[in-house]
Design a protein around this motif. Structure first.
Motif, PDB file in Angstrom:
ATOM      1  N   GLY A 115       0.804  -1.221   0.000  1.00  0.00           N
ATOM      2  CA  GLY A 115       0.000   0.000   0.000  1.00  0.00           C
ATOM      3  C   GLY A 115       0.832   1.263   0.000  1.00  0.00           C
ATOM      4  N   ILE A 116       2.157   1.117  -0.023  1.00  0.00           N
ATOM      5  CA  ILE A 116       3.048   2.281   0.007  1.00  0.00           C
ATOM      6  C   ILE A 116       2.826   3.179  -1.210  1.00  0.00           C
ATOM      7  CG2 ILE A 116       5.464   2.999  -0.240  1.00  0.00           C
ATOM      8  CD1 ILE A 116       6.211   0.600   1.527  1.00  0.00           C
ATOM      9  N   GLY A 117       2.717   2.596  -2.393  1.00  0.00           N
ATOM     10  CA  GLY A 117       2.541   3.396  -3.606  1.00  0.00           C
ATOM     11  C   GLY A 117       1.301   4.265  -3.538  1.00  0.00           C
ATOM     12  N   LYS A 118       0.219   3.681  -3.085  1.00  0.00           N
ATOM     13  CA  LYS A 118      -1.033   4.425  -2.953  1.00  0.00           C
ATOM     14  C   LYS A 118      -0.892   5.533  -1.909  1.00  0.00           C
ATOM     15  CE  LYS A 118      -4.764   1.903  -2.857  1.00  0.00           C
ATOM     16  NZ  LYS A 118      -5.894   1.051  -2.396  1.00  0.00           N
ATOM     17  N   ALA A 119      -0.265   5.226  -0.785  1.00  0.00           N
ATOM     18  CA  ALA A 119      -0.104   6.220   0.279  1.00  0.00           C
ATOM     19  C   ALA A 119       0.773   7.386  -0.181  1.00  0.00           C
ATOM     20  CB  ALA A 119       0.489   5.565   1.523  1.00  0.00           C
ATOM     21  N   LEU A 120       1.866   7.083  -0.873  1.00  0.00           N
ATOM     22  CA  LEU A 120       2.732   8.149  -1.368  1.00  0.00           C
ATOM     23  C   LEU A 120       2.022   9.004  -2.425  1.00  0.00           C
ATOM     24  CD1 LEU A 120       6.111   6.210  -1.592  1.00  0.00           C
ATOM     25  CD2 LEU A 120       5.571   8.090  -0.015  1.00  0.00           C
ATOM     26  N   LEU A 121       1.216   8.369  -3.265  1.00  0.00           N
ATOM     27  CA  LEU A 121       0.420   9.110  -4.247  1.00  0.00           C
ATOM     28  C   LEU A 121      -0.478  10.125  -3.540  1.00  0.00           C
ATOM     29  CD1 LEU A 121      -0.915   9.616  -7.064  1.00  0.00           C
ATOM     30  CD2 LEU A 121      -2.384   7.648  -6.560  1.00  0.00           C
ATOM     31  N   PHE A 122      -1.160   9.690  -2.495  1.00  0.00           N
ATOM     32  CA  PHE A 122      -2.055  10.600  -1.781  1.00  0.00           C
ATOM     33  C   PHE A 122      -1.286  11.700  -1.060  1.00  0.00           C
ATOM     34  CE2 PHE A 122      -5.345   7.665  -2.798  1.00  0.00           C
ATOM     35  CZ  PHE A 122      -6.489   8.445  -2.816  1.00  0.00           C
ATOM     36  N   MET A 123      -0.131  11.378  -0.493  1.00  0.00           N
ATOM     37  CA  MET A 123       0.662  12.421   0.157  1.00  0.00           C
ATOM     38  C   MET A 123       1.024  13.508  -0.853  1.00  0.00           C
ATOM     39  SD  MET A 123       3.176  10.460   2.796  1.00  0.00           S
ATOM     40  CE  MET A 123       3.378  11.876   3.868  1.00  0.00           C
ATOM     41  N   CYS A 124       1.406  13.090  -2.043  1.00  0.00           N
ATOM     42  CA  CYS A 124       1.792  14.044  -3.080  1.00  0.00           C
ATOM     43  C   CYS A 124       0.598  14.853  -3.576  1.00  0.00           C
ATOM     44  CB  CYS A 124       2.458  13.315  -4.243  1.00  0.00           C
ATOM     45  SG  CYS A 124       4.125  12.726  -3.851  1.00  0.00           S
ATOM     46  N   MET A 125      -0.515  14.197  -3.834  1.00  0.00           N
ATOM     47  CA  MET A 125      -1.693  14.913  -4.331  1.00  0.00           C
ATOM     48  C   MET A 125      -2.201  15.895  -3.280  1.00  0.00           C
ATOM     49  SD  MET A 125      -2.272  14.223  -7.422  1.00  0.00           S
ATOM     50  CE  MET A 125      -1.096  13.285  -8.379  1.00  0.00           C
ATOM     51  N   GLU A 126      -2.173  15.501  -2.021  1.00  0.00           N
ATOM     52  CA  GLU A 126      -2.599  16.403  -0.956  1.00  0.00           C
ATOM     53  C   GLU A 126      -1.636  17.590  -0.821  1.00  0.00           C
ATOM     54  OE1 GLU A 126      -2.963  13.597   2.242  1.00  0.00           O
ATOM     55  OE2 GLU A 126      -4.902  12.877   1.514  1.00  0.00           O
ATOM     56  N   ALA A 127      -0.346  17.350  -1.023  1.00  0.00           N
ATOM     57  CA  ALA A 127       0.634  18.445  -0.978  1.00  0.00           C
ATOM     58  C   ALA A 127       0.393  19.430  -2.122  1.00  0.00           C
ATOM     59  CB  ALA A 127       2.057  17.886  -1.041  1.00  0.00           C
ATOM     60  N   LEU A 128       0.068  18.912  -3.304  1.00  0.00           N
ATOM     61  CA  LEU A 128      -0.258  19.808  -4.423  1.00  0.00           C
ATOM     62  C   LEU A 128      -1.490  20.643  -4.085  1.00  0.00           C
ATOM     63  CD1 LEU A 128       0.340  17.511  -7.548  1.00  0.00           C
ATOM     64  CD2 LEU A 128       1.679  19.527  -6.875  1.00  0.00           C
ATOM     65  N   ARG A 129      -2.503  20.000  -3.519  1.00  0.00           N
ATOM     66  CA  ARG A 129      -3.730  20.725  -3.147  1.00  0.00           C
ATOM     67  C   ARG A 129      -3.418  21.792  -2.101  1.00  0.00           C
ATOM     68  NH1 ARG A 129      -8.156  16.909  -0.984  1.00  0.00           N
ATOM     69  NH2 ARG A 129      -6.765  16.902   0.789  1.00  0.00           N
ATOM     70  N   GLU A 130      -2.604  21.460  -1.113  1.00  0.00           N
ATOM     71  CA  GLU A 130      -2.240  22.423  -0.068  1.00  0.00           C
ATOM     72  C   GLU A 130      -1.421  23.584  -0.632  1.00  0.00           C
ATOM     73  OE1 GLU A 130      -0.323  19.991   2.868  1.00  0.00           O
ATOM     74  OE2 GLU A 130      -2.177  18.886   3.258  1.00  0.00           O
ATOM     75  N   SER A 131      -0.761  23.354  -1.772  1.00  0.00           N
ATOM     76  CA  SER A 131       0.014  24.417  -2.429  1.00  0.00           C
ATOM     77  C   SER A 131      -0.858  25.325  -3.284  1.00  0.00           C
ATOM     78  CB  SER A 131       1.109  23.804  -3.308  1.00  0.00           C
ATOM     79  OG  SER A 131       2.059  23.159  -2.521  1.00  0.00           O
ATOM     80  N   GLY A 132      -2.150  25.002  -3.377  1.00  0.00           N
ATOM     81  CA  GLY A 132      -3.073  25.855  -4.105  1.00  0.00           C
ATOM     82  C   GLY A 132      -3.511  25.330  -5.456  1.00  0.00           C
ATOM     83  N   TYR A 133      -3.060  24.147  -5.847  1.00  0.00           N
ATOM     84  CA  TYR A 133      -3.485  23.585  -7.123  1.00  0.00           C
ATOM     85  C   TYR A 133      -4.888  22.988  -7.000  1.00  0.00           C
ATOM     86  CZ  TYR A 133       1.302  23.968  -8.807  1.00  0.00           C
ATOM     87  OH  TYR A 133       2.520  24.447  -9.200  1.00  0.00           O
ATOM     88  N   VAL A 134      -5.638  23.081  -8.076  1.00  0.00           N
ATOM     89  CA  VAL A 134      -6.971  22.480  -8.149  1.00  0.00           C
ATOM     90  C   VAL A 134      -6.878  21.118  -8.821  1.00  0.00           C
ATOM     91  CG1 VAL A 134      -9.307  22.781  -9.075  1.00  0.00           C
ATOM     92  CG2 VAL A 134      -8.028  24.758  -8.238  1.00  0.00           C
ATOM     93  N   TYR A 135      -5.919  20.966  -9.730  1.00  0.00           N
ATOM     94  CA  TYR A 135      -5.701  19.717 -10.449  1.00  0.00           C
ATOM     95  C   TYR A 135      -4.230  19.344 -10.369  1.00  0.00           C
ATOM     96  CZ  TYR A 135     -10.237  20.800 -12.423  1.00  0.00           C
ATOM     97  OH  TYR A 135     -11.556  21.106 -12.564  1.00  0.00           O
TER      98      TYR A 135
END
Length: 157
Positions: free
Chosen positions: A102-122
């Motif tokens: 499940g590491i790949g999935k967890a790292l994907l979400f960490m990255c997507m959430e970091a992009l969202r926190e940086s102000g990205y919508v997509y």
């Protein structure tokens, strides 16, 4: 290979994904600047020299744009954002022995959430390999006419 788009405001709840990984004694976290040489060497040993270049770019960001999964102070996987282009996810990889945890999935979400926190919508997943994985896990959709995308005219080596 196609690029895919992820709507960052429609991401599923990630708590269970993180808990599953953490219950296995795996730590998920943002890499630290002083670990650059360690992470880059690990990526070079397990993956592509081109990915080493991108990992080094991730470490030039503030905060560091590379996330890692570790267990007993050993790297099991990594994922980066904003190395190829703004808003891009990748590269990412999990060592062979740790696949299926499940590491790949967890790292994907960490990255997507970091992009969202940086102000990205997509978020953009460039040059997608496992297309079905990204569709299922985070609702990614194909970007029309995105092949070969930014990865055209890549230098060999």
């Amino acid at each position: 290979m196609i690029d895919m788009l992820v709507n960052l405001y429609e991401l599923p709840d990630s708590r269970e994904i993180y808990e599953k990984v953490e219950q296995q004694g795996i730590t998920l976290r943002r890499a630290r600047a002083y670990e650059r040489h360690i992470v880059a060497e690990w990526v070079g040993r397990h993956f592509s020299p081109k990915w080493v270049s991108e990992v080094k770019i991730a470490f030039s960001r503030q905060p560091v744009a590379c996330f890692i999964a570790t267990k007993d102070k050993e790297i099991l996987g990594f994922a980066c954002i904003e190395t190829t282009a703004k808003g891009f996810y990748g590269p990412t990889g999990v060592g062979e022995a740790a696949r299926g945890t499940g590491i790949g999935k967890a790292l994907l979400f960490m990255c997507m959430e970091a992009l969202r926190e940086s102000g990205y919508v997509y978020g953009v997943i460039g040059g997608v390999g496992p297309r079905e994985f990204y569709e299922k896990v985070c609702g990614a959709t194909e970007i029309p006419n995105s092949d070969p995308g930014i990865y055209r005219d890549i230098l060999p080596g």
